[in-house]
Design a protein around this motif. Sequence first.
Motif, short mmCIF file in Angstrom:
data_model
loop_
_atom_site.label_atom_id
_atom_site.label_comp_id
_atom_site.label_asym_id
_atom_site.label_seq_id
_atom_site.Cartn_x
_atom_site.Cartn_y
_atom_site.Cartn_z
N LYS A 1 5.50 10.55 1.58
CA LYS A 1 5.17 9.21 1.12
C LYS A 1 5.40 8.21 2.25
N VAL A 2 4.46 7.26 2.38
CA VAL A 2 4.63 6.11 3.26
C VAL A 2 4.16 4.89 2.48
N ALA A 3 5.03 3.92 2.29
CA ALA A 3 4.68 2.68 1.60
C ALA A 3 5.02 1.50 2.51
N LEU A 4 4.09 0.56 2.61
CA LEU A 4 4.27 -0.61 3.47
C LEU A 4 3.80 -1.83 2.70
N GLY A 5 4.66 -2.86 2.63
CA GLY A 5 4.26 -4.04 1.88
C GLY A 5 5.15 -5.23 2.11
N LEU A 6 4.93 -6.25 1.30
CA LEU A 6 5.64 -7.52 1.38
C LEU A 6 6.37 -7.77 0.06
N THR A 7 7.57 -8.31 0.16
CA THR A 7 8.32 -8.73 -1.03
C THR A 7 8.72 -10.19 -0.85
N TYR A 8 8.62 -10.95 -1.93
CA TYR A 8 8.94 -12.37 -1.90
C TYR A 8 9.78 -12.71 -3.12
N MET B 1 9.09 -1.20 4.67
CA MET B 1 8.45 0.10 4.81
C MET B 1 9.40 1.17 4.29
N GLU B 2 8.90 2.00 3.37
CA GLU B 2 9.68 3.11 2.84
C GLU B 2 8.93 4.40 3.09
N THR B 3 9.60 5.36 3.73
CA THR B 3 8.97 6.65 4.00
C THR B 3 9.82 7.75 3.39
N GLY B 4 9.18 8.82 2.97
CA GLY B 4 9.92 9.91 2.37
C GLY B 4 9.25 11.26 2.59
N TRP B 5 10.08 12.28 2.70
CA TRP B 5 9.61 13.67 2.79
C TRP B 5 10.48 14.52 1.89
N ALA B 6 9.85 15.39 1.12
CA ALA B 6 10.58 16.31 0.25
C ALA B 6 10.04 17.71 0.44
N HIS B 7 10.94 18.70 0.35
CA HIS B 7 10.55 20.11 0.48
C HIS B 7 11.27 20.90 -0.60
N GLN C 1 14.35 1.92 -5.07
CA GLN C 1 13.23 1.62 -4.19
C GLN C 1 12.70 0.19 -4.42
N GLU C 2 12.53 -0.56 -3.35
CA GLU C 2 12.00 -1.92 -3.47
C GLU C 2 10.51 -1.90 -3.79
N LEU C 3 9.80 -0.92 -3.24
CA LEU C 3 8.38 -0.77 -3.52
C LEU C 3 8.27 0.28 -4.61
N GLY C 4 8.33 -0.18 -5.87
CA GLY C 4 8.73 0.67 -6.97
C GLY C 4 7.78 1.73 -7.46
N LYS C 5 6.62 1.37 -7.99
CA LYS C 5 5.76 2.35 -8.64
C LYS C 5 5.24 3.36 -7.63
N GLY C 6 5.20 4.63 -8.05
CA GLY C 6 4.73 5.69 -7.16
C GLY C 6 5.61 5.90 -5.96
N SER C 7 6.93 5.65 -6.14
CA SER C 7 7.81 5.55 -4.98
C SER C 7 8.64 6.78 -4.71
N ASN C 8 8.68 7.77 -5.63
CA ASN C 8 9.63 8.86 -5.44
C ASN C 8 9.16 10.10 -6.18
N MET C 9 10.01 11.13 -6.17
CA MET C 9 9.65 12.44 -6.75
C MET C 9 10.12 12.59 -8.19
N GLY D 1 0.84 -1.18 0.00
CA GLY D 1 0.00 0.00 0.00
C GLY D 1 0.87 1.23 0.00
N ASN D 2 0.46 2.24 -0.78
CA ASN D 2 1.28 3.43 -0.96
C ASN D 2 0.44 4.67 -0.68
N PHE D 3 0.82 5.41 0.37
CA PHE D 3 0.18 6.69 0.65
C PHE D 3 1.13 7.79 0.20
N PHE D 4 0.66 8.65 -0.70
CA PHE D 4 1.51 9.71 -1.26
C PHE D 4 0.70 11.00 -1.24
N SER D 5 1.19 11.97 -0.51
CA SER D 5 0.51 13.25 -0.41
C SER D 5 1.32 14.32 -1.13
N ALA D 6 0.63 15.09 -2.00
CA ALA D 6 1.25 16.20 -2.74
C ALA D 6 2.31 15.73 -3.71
#
Length: 490
Positions: free
Chosen positions: A481-488, A450-456, A358-366, A37-42
């Motif tokens: 951004k906060v992404a939390l998931g499973l990789t196998y 879990m991958e978290t990010g903040w940009a300004h 990023q391991e949790l790839g799509k929608g993962s960065n700026m 799951g990927n939460f991305f604000s702004a």
Amino acid sequence: MKKFGCLALTASLLFGAAAVAGAATEVKMTGDARVYGNFFSARNFTGWNKAGTKTEDSFEIWERFRLRSDFIANEGVKFRLGIKVEDTWGHGTFTAANPETSIQVDLAYLQFKVPGCQDIEVTAGLQDVNLPQSGLFFGSPVWSDKMAALTIKAPLIDNTLSIMTGFGRLIDTNRTYDNTTTQVADELDAYFLALPVTLEGFKATPWGMVAVAGRNANYGFKDTTDTVDTGNSFANTLVSAGSSANMTSNYGTGRWKNGQNPYYWVGGAFEVTALDPVRFYADVIYGAGATGDTKGAKREGWMVDGGAEYTGLDMVTPQVFAFWSTGEDKSTSNGSERMPYMRSTWGPGNSFLFDDSQELGKGSNMYVSPVGNYGIGASLNKMSFLQDLSHRLTFVYLRGNNSARAIRYARNTFANDYFTMGHDLTTNEYLMGLNFDTKYMIYENLAAVMETGWAHGQFQESVWGHRLVHQASENGNNAWKVALGLTYKF
């Protein structure tokens, strides 16, 4: 009944033949899966797409499955087929009712060793091609992606010098026949060479690539498999602003006088381990293209990076790094002063700003471009205080090397998305990004990530316009951004 008997006999003969053929071929399967799951604000600091015409959904669930099958005839010959399914839950393949199933061919290549020269390996087909880059910066800013190519790898001096060379066809817009009886140059071809040199405590890889770009190739395409708005089309990354703006229906470069233009890159990747546990990394790249065409069509520039890490600690690996790239001068009529590139996965420390590791790839960065900018950063990598639990903390600060006048003129005159806010920076703008990433190994091959990010950022209203800059300021010029998931992996 006689018909059914014949069909049954035919089927049994076919299956029998397949079984005999299969007995001579060994099949090995590997793959990976990720669900998160990927939460991305702004996104893009505005909460809109780069053009400011669409609004974001702040939460989505991505799933990807990749299967790679090796059909091995013997130690010297194999064929690899890779397939991939990737989408968000509730869309396409993962729709509950009437799904639109989409299976993509991810890899498809034949690989063999030359008889009598078992150290020479030849690979033909859709494969991973990665231009050399020092290990601290993950991937090449010029090309690191799939390519339909023929590559050859061979040792020249045992354990000291080797060669990797090849040819790839990146674009063939019209395939077999052009649209009329007039032949046009609608291809983009690439020729590349790398010579890795390994000595005790030192590794250097000089490399070069030449691309022949046809005027009528489709450089304006977006990657249709990528539903994330990266803006990573060849129209933006390869050609100059004036040439990109004059593309007609995304086909051809209106300001090129030549039917074909050469692009070339030369570079070197360097790693020094002689002072281990202190290790040093550096890269130097120069790229240019369309230099023999009109003045406004040419594009050329430099990019350098460097960094160091200390590997002598058990619980953490500290890293520091910096990079610099040439930017646009005050005029667009004299071409572009930014290094051309095509598919970048460059980035240090899994930085949230760049499209890198990023391991949790799509929608993962700026999706910030390293080209045209410069910056510094630091990372606390491989932090581990408990068994099977690891962390990474990275901070990056960067500024633009691009003239505000050039970007403003290009946007006002050409009215395209060649330059986009937060992706390209002027000399008066800056960005900073912080990411904290955690991985817990549940089993040997299963991890919770879990991958978290903040940009300004800070942006010029006179360049990007009141609407985009005001919308970013409404969000405090921040993105989260906060992404939390499973990789196998298997």
